[in-house]
Design an enzyme around this catalytic site. Structure first.
Site, mmCIF file in Angstrom:
data_model
loop_
_atom_site.group_PDB
_atom_site.id
_atom_site.type_symbol
_atom_site.label_atom_id
_atom_site.label_comp_id
_atom_site.label_asym_id
_atom_site.label_seq_id
_atom_site.Cartn_x
_atom_site.Cartn_y
_atom_site.Cartn_z
ATOM 1 N N ILE A 247 0.899 -1.150 0.000
ATOM 2 C CA ILE A 247 0.000 0.000 0.000
ATOM 3 C C ILE A 247 0.938 1.200 0.000
ATOM 4 C CG2 ILE A 247 -1.781 1.290 1.232
ATOM 5 C CD1 ILE A 247 -2.827 -1.315 2.331
ATOM 6 N N PRO A 248 1.203 1.781 -1.176
ATOM 7 C CA PRO A 248 2.393 2.610 -1.387
ATOM 8 C C PRO A 248 2.295 4.054 -0.885
ATOM 9 C CG PRO A 248 1.168 2.402 -3.420
ATOM 10 C CD PRO A 248 0.446 1.548 -2.419
ATOM 11 N N CYS A 249 2.321 4.225 0.424
ATOM 12 C CA CYS A 249 2.305 5.569 1.000
ATOM 13 C C CYS A 249 3.494 6.394 0.531
ATOM 14 C CB CYS A 249 2.330 5.491 2.525
ATOM 15 S SG CYS A 249 0.896 4.661 3.236
ATOM 16 N N HIS A 250 4.572 5.708 0.142
ATOM 17 C CA HIS A 250 5.770 6.426 -0.298
ATOM 18 C C HIS A 250 5.540 7.208 -1.585
ATOM 19 C CE1 HIS A 250 5.834 2.398 -2.171
ATOM 20 N NE2 HIS A 250 6.361 3.018 -3.211
ATOM 21 N N ARG A 251 4.441 6.964 -2.280
ATOM 22 C CA ARG A 251 4.179 7.670 -3.533
ATOM 23 C C ARG A 251 3.388 8.963 -3.337
ATOM 24 N NH1 ARG A 251 2.380 2.222 -6.644
ATOM 25 N NH2 ARG A 251 4.393 1.166 -6.481
#
Length: 281
Positions: A247-251
């Site tokens: 779940i790509p919070c880094h994006r």
């Protein structure tokens, strides 16, 4: 020290230190020699380790940490706000091609605090340091990076599901990590089982539609989730995510091009963004 002496976790620590230095000094464009001296390595050694990990040289990496690059990436992501979202995201992004799917745990399952649920868990190396993974027969439910005492993260997992049966299996965790972070991914093979409020799940599901090597602002993500006026609440939902990377919070970055916060460290956020960009060519 030679390259072979660095295992994956140690290599990431070296990279993280280099990334922190590069980000802190990006405005003055430090030379490879300056970066290497700050790390206590030779230029040759740093160049080899950094390039082997990221696929680009430290000098090329500087291009990814400038505000101009971030703002350009945000502008390029405008199409994710279109009505034909799925068609707009049909490119070759690694995680998008993987077609990560997810399902929410039912209110009854959450209320039971894991009663009758068997959760496998274990520590595993990743390109971004050690991680604690958790999974159920239905899919992955936990992925957090461990920079300090691993027991703290394990206790956090136990407290989240106090009535569940936890079974430790570091080998299975390492195998799962290998699938998650593989350079060549198989389509449709990873399934997530997530626990959160209806609002959090709405935000996470919207985030899953942002392809690898792309970024969106908190405002853009709020629009994707159908809650355009809830940018602050969107940030809180990202902070509550316990399935990192997938779940790509880094994006998600700030609209001014700054990285913004990340529960596992800004250097790691920059590292993941750049790793994805390099992997996608």
């Amino acid at each position: 020290m030679n390259d072979s002496a660095l295992d994956s976790a140690e290599q990431y620590q070296t990279i993280a230190r280099a990334i922190h230095y590069i980000c802190a000094n990006a405005k003055r464009q430090p030379t490879l020699k300056e970066i290497a001296e700050a790390m206590g390595f030779s230029e040759y050694h740093l160049q080899r380790v950094f390039t082997a990990w990221a696929g680009v040289s430290p000098k090329r990496f500087l291009q990814y940490v400038t505000k101009a690059h971030a703002l350009e990436a945000l502008r390029a992501s405008q199409d994710v706000l279109g009505v034909s979202l799925d068609a707009g995201l049909s490119g070759s992004g690694r995680l998008h091609d993987l077609m990560v799917s997810c399902e929410a745990m039912s209110p009854g399952e959450i209320k039971a605090l894991g009663g009758g649920l068997v959760i496998g868990f274990g520590l595993a190396p990743t390109p971004f340091g050690q991680a604690l993974l958790g999974w159920t027969p239905r899919g992955i439910c936990h992925l957090v990076f461990c920079d300090s005492d691993e027991s703290v993260q394990i206790e956090s997992l136990k407290s989240r599901w106090p009535e569940s049966t936890l079974q430790r299996d570091d080998l299975a965790a390492s195998q799962l990590s290998g699938r998650i972070f593989a350079k060549e991914l198989e389509r449709g093979k990873l399934h997530l089982v997530i626990r959160g409020t209806n609002f959090q799940i709405k935000v996470w599901e919207a985030l899953l539609q942002v392809p690898s090597s792309r970024v969106v602002s908190y405002r853009q993500l709020a629009e994707l989730a159908g809650v355009p006026k809830a940018q602050r609440a969107v940030g809180s939902a990202l902070a509550a995510n316990t399935v990192g990377y997938l779940i790509p919070c880094h994006r998600v970055i700030r609209s001014d091009g700054e990285l913004g916060s990340f529960r596992w460290g800004v250097a790691r956020k920059q590292a993941i963004q750049t790793w994805e960009a390099c992997s996608d060519g």
